[in-house]
Design an enzyme around this catalytic site. Structure first.
Site, PDB file in Angstrom:
ATOM      1  N   HIS A 246     -13.853   1.879   8.695  1.00 27.63           N
ATOM      2  CA  HIS A 246     -12.969   0.798   8.218  1.00 27.63           C
ATOM      3  C   HIS A 246     -13.378   0.328   6.807  1.00 27.63           C
ATOM      4  O   HIS A 246     -13.690  -0.852   6.585  1.00 27.63           O
ATOM      5  CB  HIS A 246     -12.971  -0.388   9.196  1.00 27.63           C
ATOM      6  CG  HIS A 246     -11.832  -1.332   8.926  1.00 27.63           C
ATOM      7  ND1 HIS A 246     -11.598  -2.461   9.653  1.00 27.63           N
ATOM      8  CD2 HIS A 246     -10.851  -1.317   7.984  1.00 27.63           C
ATOM      9  CE1 HIS A 246     -10.541  -3.103   9.180  1.00 27.63           C
ATOM     10  NE2 HIS A 246     -10.072  -2.417   8.163  1.00 27.63           N
TER      11      HIS A 246
ATOM     12  N   GLU B  71     -13.369   7.909  21.972  1.00 32.17           N
ATOM     13  CA  GLU B  71     -12.756   9.181  22.402  1.00 32.17           C
ATOM     14  C   GLU B  71     -12.436  10.109  21.228  1.00 32.17           C
ATOM     15  O   GLU B  71     -12.129  11.285  21.421  1.00 32.17           O
ATOM     16  CB  GLU B  71     -11.504   8.944  23.252  1.00 32.17           C
ATOM     17  CG  GLU B  71     -10.421   8.108  22.599  1.00 32.17           C
ATOM     18  CD  GLU B  71     -10.508   6.624  22.938  1.00 32.17           C
ATOM     19  OE1 GLU B  71     -11.617   6.062  22.837  1.00 32.17           O
ATOM     20  OE2 GLU B  71      -9.466   6.035  23.275  1.00 32.17           O
TER      21      GLU B  71
ATOM     22  N   GLY C  13     -11.349   0.938   4.059  1.00 34.18           N
ATOM     23  CA  GLY C  13     -10.168   1.013   3.187  1.00 34.18           C
ATOM     24  C   GLY C  13     -10.203   0.011   2.038  1.00 34.18           C
ATOM     25  O   GLY C  13      -9.847   0.329   0.908  1.00 34.18           O
ATOM     26  N   ALA C  14     -10.605  -1.212   2.336  1.00 37.12           N
ATOM     27  CA  ALA C  14     -10.556  -2.263   1.304  1.00 37.12           C
ATOM     28  C   ALA C  14     -11.944  -2.574   0.748  1.00 37.12           C
ATOM     29  O   ALA C  14     -12.096  -3.528  -0.016  1.00 37.12           O
ATOM     30  CB  ALA C  14      -9.951  -3.521   1.901  1.00 37.12           C
TER      31      ALA C  14
ATOM     32  N   ARG D  85      -3.790   0.408  10.924  1.00 34.34           N
ATOM     33  CA  ARG D  85      -4.461  -0.314  12.003  1.00 34.34           C
ATOM     34  C   ARG D  85      -4.559   0.585  13.223  1.00 34.34           C
ATOM     35  O   ARG D  85      -3.693   1.422  13.472  1.00 34.34           O
ATOM     36  CB  ARG D  85      -3.684  -1.584  12.393  1.00 34.34           C
ATOM     37  CG  ARG D  85      -3.888  -2.770  11.468  1.00 34.34           C
ATOM     38  CD  ARG D  85      -5.280  -3.393  11.626  1.00 34.34           C
ATOM     39  NE  ARG D  85      -5.541  -4.432  10.646  1.00 34.34           N
ATOM     40  CZ  ARG D  85      -6.217  -4.275   9.511  1.00 34.34           C
ATOM     41  NH1 ARG D  85      -6.732  -3.105   9.197  1.00 34.34           N
ATOM     42  NH2 ARG D  85      -6.417  -5.282   8.694  1.00 34.34           N
TER      43      ARG D  85
ATOM     44  N   ASP E 194      -9.263   5.319   9.591  1.00 36.66           N
ATOM     45  CA  ASP E 194     -10.257   4.325   9.189  1.00 36.66           C
ATOM     46  C   ASP E 194     -10.699   3.504  10.412  1.00 36.66           C
ATOM     47  O   ASP E 194     -11.399   2.516  10.256  1.00 36.66           O
ATOM     48  CB  ASP E 194      -9.586   3.397   8.145  1.00 36.66           C
ATOM     49  CG  ASP E 194     -10.573   2.830   7.137  1.00 36.66           C
ATOM     50  OD1 ASP E 194     -11.735   3.271   7.137  1.00 36.66           O
ATOM     51  OD2 ASP E 194     -10.185   1.952   6.342  1.00 36.66           O
TER      52      ASP E 194
ATOM     53  N   ILE F  29       0.839  -1.209   0.000  1.00 35.79           N
ATOM     54  CA  ILE F  29       0.000   0.000   0.000  1.00 35.79           C
ATOM     55  C   ILE F  29       0.872   1.257   0.000  1.00 35.79           C
ATOM     56  O   ILE F  29       0.664   2.170  -0.814  1.00 35.79           O
ATOM     57  CB  ILE F  29      -0.966   0.005   1.207  1.00 35.79           C
ATOM     58  CG1 ILE F  29      -1.900  -1.210   1.120  1.00 35.79           C
ATOM     59  CG2 ILE F  29      -1.774   1.307   1.258  1.00 35.79           C
ATOM     60  CD1 ILE F  29      -2.762  -1.437   2.332  1.00 35.79           C
TER      61      ILE F  29
ATOM     62  N   ASP G 149      11.115   3.017   5.747  1.00 37.34           N
ATOM     63  CA  ASP G 149      10.823   1.591   5.879  1.00 37.34           C
ATOM     64  C   ASP G 149      12.146   0.856   6.069  1.00 37.34           C
ATOM     65  O   ASP G 149      12.873   0.616   5.112  1.00 37.34           O
ATOM     66  CB  ASP G 149      10.094   1.075   4.629  1.00 37.34           C
ATOM     67  CG  ASP G 149       9.590  -0.350   4.811  1.00 37.34           C
ATOM     68  OD1 ASP G 149      10.190  -1.095   5.597  1.00 37.34           O
ATOM     69  OD2 ASP G 149       8.591  -0.696   4.156  1.00 37.34           O
TER      70      ASP G 149
HETATM   71  N1  LIG Z   1      -7.845   0.266   6.083  1.00 34.36           N
HETATM   72  C1  LIG Z   1      -8.004  -0.939   5.605  1.00 34.36           C
HETATM   73  O1  LIG Z   1      -9.096  -1.398   5.361  1.00 34.36           O
HETATM   74  C2  LIG Z   1      -6.790  -1.760   5.274  1.00 34.36           C
HETATM   75  C3  LIG Z   1      -6.833  -2.645   4.193  1.00 34.36           C
HETATM   76  C4  LIG Z   1      -5.694  -3.381   3.881  1.00 34.36           C
HETATM   77  C5  LIG Z   1      -4.549  -3.267   4.670  1.00 34.36           C
HETATM   78  N2  LIG Z   1      -4.555  -2.420   5.736  1.00 34.36           N
HETATM   79  C6  LIG Z   1      -3.365  -2.274   6.577  1.00 34.36           C
HETATM   80  O2  LIG Z   1      -2.388  -1.533   5.869  1.00 34.36           O
HETATM   81  C7  LIG Z   1      -1.090  -1.837   6.412  1.00 34.36           C
HETATM   82  C8  LIG Z   1      -0.091  -2.041   5.286  1.00 34.36           C
HETATM   83  O3  LIG Z   1      -0.520  -3.116   4.470  1.00 34.36           O
HETATM   84  P1  LIG Z   1       0.385  -3.617   3.229  1.00 34.36           P
HETATM   85  O4  LIG Z   1      -0.459  -4.580   2.466  1.00 34.36           O
HETATM   86  O5  LIG Z   1       0.986  -2.464   2.536  1.00 34.36           O
HETATM   87  O6  LIG Z   1       1.519  -4.418   4.031  1.00 34.36           O
HETATM   88  P2  LIG Z   1       2.981  -4.806   3.501  1.00 34.36           P
HETATM   89  O7  LIG Z   1       3.405  -5.954   4.358  1.00 34.36           O
HETATM   90  O8  LIG Z   1       3.009  -4.967   2.027  1.00 34.36           O
HETATM   91  O9  LIG Z   1       3.867  -3.527   3.876  1.00 34.36           O
HETATM   92  C9  LIG Z   1       4.162  -3.146   5.189  1.00 34.36           C
HETATM   93  C10 LIG Z   1       5.527  -2.452   5.170  1.00 34.36           C
HETATM   94  O10 LIG Z   1       5.760  -1.875   6.454  1.00 34.36           O
HETATM   95  C11 LIG Z   1       7.161  -1.996   6.713  1.00 34.36           C
HETATM   96  N3  LIG Z   1       7.413  -1.826   8.140  1.00 34.36           N
HETATM   97  C12 LIG Z   1       7.294  -2.736   9.141  1.00 34.36           C
HETATM   98  N4  LIG Z   1       7.595  -2.180  10.319  1.00 34.36           N
HETATM   99  C13 LIG Z   1       7.929  -0.877  10.068  1.00 34.36           C
HETATM  100  C14 LIG Z   1       8.338   0.211  10.889  1.00 34.36           C
HETATM  101  N5  LIG Z   1       8.437   0.087  12.216  1.00 34.36           N
HETATM  102  N6  LIG Z   1       8.600   1.393  10.282  1.00 34.36           N
HETATM  103  C15 LIG Z   1       8.461   1.543   8.944  1.00 34.36           C
HETATM  104  N7  LIG Z   1       8.106   0.541   8.116  1.00 34.36           N
HETATM  105  C16 LIG Z   1       7.831  -0.652   8.671  1.00 34.36           C
HETATM  106  C17 LIG Z   1       7.523  -3.371   6.170  1.00 34.36           C
HETATM  107  O11 LIG Z   1       8.921  -3.487   5.934  1.00 34.36           O
HETATM  108  C18 LIG Z   1       6.704  -3.412   4.880  1.00 34.36           C
HETATM  109  O12 LIG Z   1       7.446  -2.947   3.770  1.00 34.36           O
HETATM  110  C19 LIG Z   1      -1.290  -3.038   7.334  1.00 34.36           C
HETATM  111  O13 LIG Z   1      -1.358  -2.594   8.670  1.00 34.36           O
HETATM  112  C20 LIG Z   1      -2.646  -3.566   6.925  1.00 34.36           C
HETATM  113  O14 LIG Z   1      -3.289  -4.220   7.984  1.00 34.36           O
HETATM  114  C21 LIG Z   1      -5.642  -1.666   6.048  1.00 34.36           C
END
Ligand SMILES: NC(=O)c1ccc[n+]([C@@H]2O[C@H](COP(=O)([O-])OP(=O)(O)OC[C@H]3O[C@@H](n4cnc5c(N)ncnc54)[C@H](O)[C@@H]3O)[C@@H](O)[C@H]2O)c1
Length: 389
Positions: free
Chosen positions: A274, A262, A276-277, A233, A257, A150, A169
């Site tokens: 929520h 509070e 996002g997806a 999250r 999202d 994302i 990252d």
């Molecule tokens: N709002 C929604 O409905 C929705 C939908 C899908 C995913 N999400 C959330 O979006 C987030 C990202 O999803 P994604 O598919 O891109 O995951 P992904 O695993 O492809 O990417 C996550 C990235 O975060 C990096 N990372 C880990 N710890 C870190 C830190 N402390 N500092 C900086 N970078 C760090 C990882 O190296 C990785 O590149 C997740 O929390 C997922 O649950 C939310």
């Protein structure tokens, strides 16, 4: 013929991907080789002996006892990144909603419902519109925390909106690094990113290391009046620290999202339920990706995007293919290869990968493998599962 039991409402494009000649599919399928599901809870459900795989159309797998399935040699798949575009588009909306008073303006216009004279309406709007003025995002800096599926799309989107983009990252994957344009400035620390950003968008997983990553201390490192977006999250942001930062003017807005009691009732907090997806396309992408991964595993033994097995892929080299799962301990592969050698079976190519306590192997052989040989492999010490595909 493989039998696939489906649960929940799986998008029809995913279901249609399975050729009817090779797959029996449906909610009432008995003795399934695979399960295809979204949110169905599998905790406590018996693992049937024929079961080879579980595919979750979606990213999270907390509805599946992944380790239990692994111990039985059952591969669990998910579909990371299938909903990334859906989230990216909502982040674009979040950026604009937090920089322009779109919501306030729209709500105000609705309060003018009683006015029937167009001139009077125009006059009223002209008088009041300055209350809803905002800023542009072009030329501002977006800090993207987490540059995975994302985050990397969000970085690209922001560049297209004319923004500068800073990214942080520490564990970026090779695949994500390839996707990232060189114009994204790579920051060495979260603090450096916070200090450089007018907008901050979070895209890290919820893991112990990211729990309250944005807290009272880190929020003091932001530019004054920065806008924070959380489409990752709930756990990643400390809500009390956000409220304090908003009250002090350290943050100008929080877009999330993940509503919490509070956070309700504030004009500087924009909350979404929520979603996002929640797009038709994301659901379809998840279902198609789950179906493709499942078929590649059942037909070819390849494993891509599993949460309990190592990524293991090999092009077919003609001949016949054996796959087996074993405890990740020495000598199991050697024992299996000697069984093949004892039966004059020539190995054409092979791959062996491990993850935690499990190892998985694909072996292409020249000649057909009898059920006696398969049974001998299955009996070898440490072998959990074997099949010919
Ligand atoms: N709002 C929604 O409905 C929705 C939908 C899908 C995913 N999400 C959330 O979006 C987030 C990202 O999803 P994604 O598919 O891109 O995951 P992904 O695993 O492809 O990417 C996550 C990235 O975060 C990096 N990372 C880990 N710890 C870190 C830190 N402390 N500092 C900086 N970078 C760090 C990882 O190296 C990785 O590149 C997740 O929390 C997922 O649950 C939310």
């Amino acid at each position: 013929m493989f039998r696939i039991k489906t649960f929940n409402r799986i998008a029809s494009r995913g279901l249609e991907a399975f050729p009817a000649a090779r797959y029996e599919l449906g909610p009432d399928v008995k003795r399934p080789h695979a399960l295809l599901l979204r949110s169905q809870k599998l905790h406590g459900a018996a693992i049937e002996p024929e079961l080879l795989a579980v595919a979750r159309a979606g990213a999270g797998v907390n509805n599946i006892p992944v380790a239990d399935y692994g111990r039985q040699g059952v591969v669990v798949f998910n579909t990371p990144g299938a909903n990334a575009n859906a989230v990216k588009e909502l982040v674009a909306a979040g950026l604009l909603l937090s920089s322009r008073n779109i919501l306030g303006g729209m709500n105000y216009v609705q309060t003018l419902q009683g006015i029937t004279d167009p001139q009077q309406l125009a006059q009223k709007l002209e008088q009041e519109k300055k209350r809803f003025a905002g800023g542009e995002v072009a030329g501002k800096t977006l800090g993207v925390v987490g540059l995975g599926a994302i985050g990397s799309l969000v970085a690209n989107m922001a560049l297209e909106l004319g923004m500068r983009v800073a990214g942080f990252d520490p564990a970026i994957s090779v695949e994500s690094a390839w996707r990232l344009p060189s114009r994204v400035e790579k920051m060495d620390s979260l603090d450096a990113l916070l200090a450089a950003s007018d907008f901050i968008s979070l895209h890290v997983p919820a893991i112990p290391q990211t729990q309250h990553l944005l807290n009272a201390e880190s929020l003091q490192k932001t530019r004054r009046g920065a806008r924070l977006l959380n489409f990752a999250r709930e756990e990643i942001v400390d809500p009390r620290a956000v409220i304090a930062a908003l009250d002090q003017g350290q943050l100008a807005a929080y877009v999330s999202d993940f509503p919490l009691p509070e956070l309700l009732g504030r004009e500087d907090v924009l909350l979404l339920p929520h979603i996002g997806a929640s797009t038709v396309e994301a659901e379809e992408n998840c279902a198609v990706m789950a179906a493709d991964q499942l078929m590649d595993f059942l037909d070819n033994g390849n494993i891509v995007n599993s949460v309990n097995f190592p990524q293991t892929r090999m092009r077919r080299n003609g001949g016949f293919r054996i796959t087996f799962t074993n405890d990740n301990v020495p000598r199991v592969l050697g024992a299996v290869l000697s069984i093949l050698a004892d039966h004059d079976i020539n190995v054409l190519d092979m791959v062996n990968k491990s993850r935690g306590d499990l190892a998985y192997n694909i072996i292409d052989v020249e000649t057909t493998v009898s059920s006696e040989i398969l049974a001998a492999i299955a009996r070898a010490d440490g072998v959990i599962r074997v099949r010919v595909v």
